[in-house]
Design a protein around this motif. Structure first.
Motif, PDB file in Angstrom:
ATOM      1  N   GLY A 107       0.843  -1.191   0.000  1.00 10.45           N
ATOM      2  CA  GLY A 107       0.000   0.000   0.000  1.00 10.45           C
ATOM      3  C   GLY A 107       0.878   1.241   0.000  1.00 10.45           C
TER       4      GLY A 107
ATOM      5  N   VAL B  60      -1.357   8.801  -0.595  1.00  5.46           N
ATOM      6  CA  VAL B  60      -2.769   8.617  -0.941  1.00  5.46           C
ATOM      7  C   VAL B  60      -3.535   9.920  -0.723  1.00  5.46           C
TER       8      VAL B  60
ATOM      9  N   ARG C 171      -7.427   0.424  -6.067  1.00  5.27           N
ATOM     10  CA  ARG C 171      -7.841  -0.100  -4.766  1.00  5.27           C
ATOM     11  C   ARG C 171      -6.630  -0.516  -3.937  1.00  5.27           C
ATOM     12  N   ASN C 172      -6.846  -0.638  -2.653  1.00  6.05           N
ATOM     13  CA  ASN C 172      -5.758  -0.936  -1.733  1.00  6.05           C
ATOM     14  C   ASN C 172      -5.569  -2.441  -1.539  1.00  6.05           C
TER      15      ASN C 172
ATOM     16  N   GLN D  75      -3.865   3.425  -4.738  1.00  6.47           N
ATOM     17  CA  GLN D  75      -3.563   3.114  -3.352  1.00  6.47           C
ATOM     18  C   GLN D  75      -2.590   1.952  -3.137  1.00  6.47           C
ATOM     19  N   SER D  76      -2.345   1.117  -4.138  1.00  9.56           N
ATOM     20  CA  SER D  76      -1.488  -0.041  -3.909  1.00  9.56           C
ATOM     21  C   SER D  76      -0.673  -0.362  -5.161  1.00  9.56           C
TER      22      SER D  76
END
Length: 158
Positions: free
Chosen positions: A83, A89, A111-112, A151-152
């Protein structure tokens, strides 16, 4: 009353028969050869995998100018979902990422959890062994503003 191993259950000495080697059926011989071949193949495969997992000094990943793989950061994040730091973020103008070398790539996800979500996935890195090993590829929200919401990421070998 203890019984000696050389005595039978009736107290008489057990006859000692010479041991003769038993012939091994050809089917069992083939199974034995197959097992040995399989073990040798797995051994070679593990050596190749271990060699592939070692990155050379040109393979590096930077996020906001800090190394996260190579360049003193080690290889611990290879093939694991990571992450972004909270400050990356929270900042829509971050992160600026740089992937160097021709043996790794980084896939970034909205998405994380390192899973694709429609078209929100970005791969950075040059998986082209014909290019110089010092080649670097960069990406940031300046290239695509949506990237500031990702986010990731996952670093993988090519």
């Amino acid at each position: 009353q203890a019984r000696c191993a050389s005595q039978s259950s009736r107290g008489r000495p057990a006859p000692h028969l010479p041991r003769l080697p038993l012939p091994i059926p050809s089917a069992m011989q083939h199974v034995g050869v197959a097992i040995i071949a399989l073990l040798a193949q797995q051994s070679v495969a593990s050596v190749v995998a271990a060699k592939k997992s070692q990155l050379d000094i040109n393979q590096k990943v930077y996020i906001e100018g800090s190394p996260v793989l190579g360049d003193g950061a080690g290889e611990g994040i290879l093939n694991t979902c990571q992450g972004f730091a909270r400050q990356h973020v929270a900042n829509p103008n971050a992160p600026e990422v740089k992937v160097c070398g021709t043996g790794i790539k980084v896939t970034f996800y909205l998405r994380n959890r390192c899973t694709g979500y429609y078209e929100h996935e970005q791969t950075v890195g040059k998986c082209d062994s014909g290019m110089p090993s010092t080649t670097c590829d960069e990406f940031s929200p300046a290239d695509d503003p949506r990237f500031g919401h990702y986010q990731s990421y996952m670093v993988e070998q090519c």
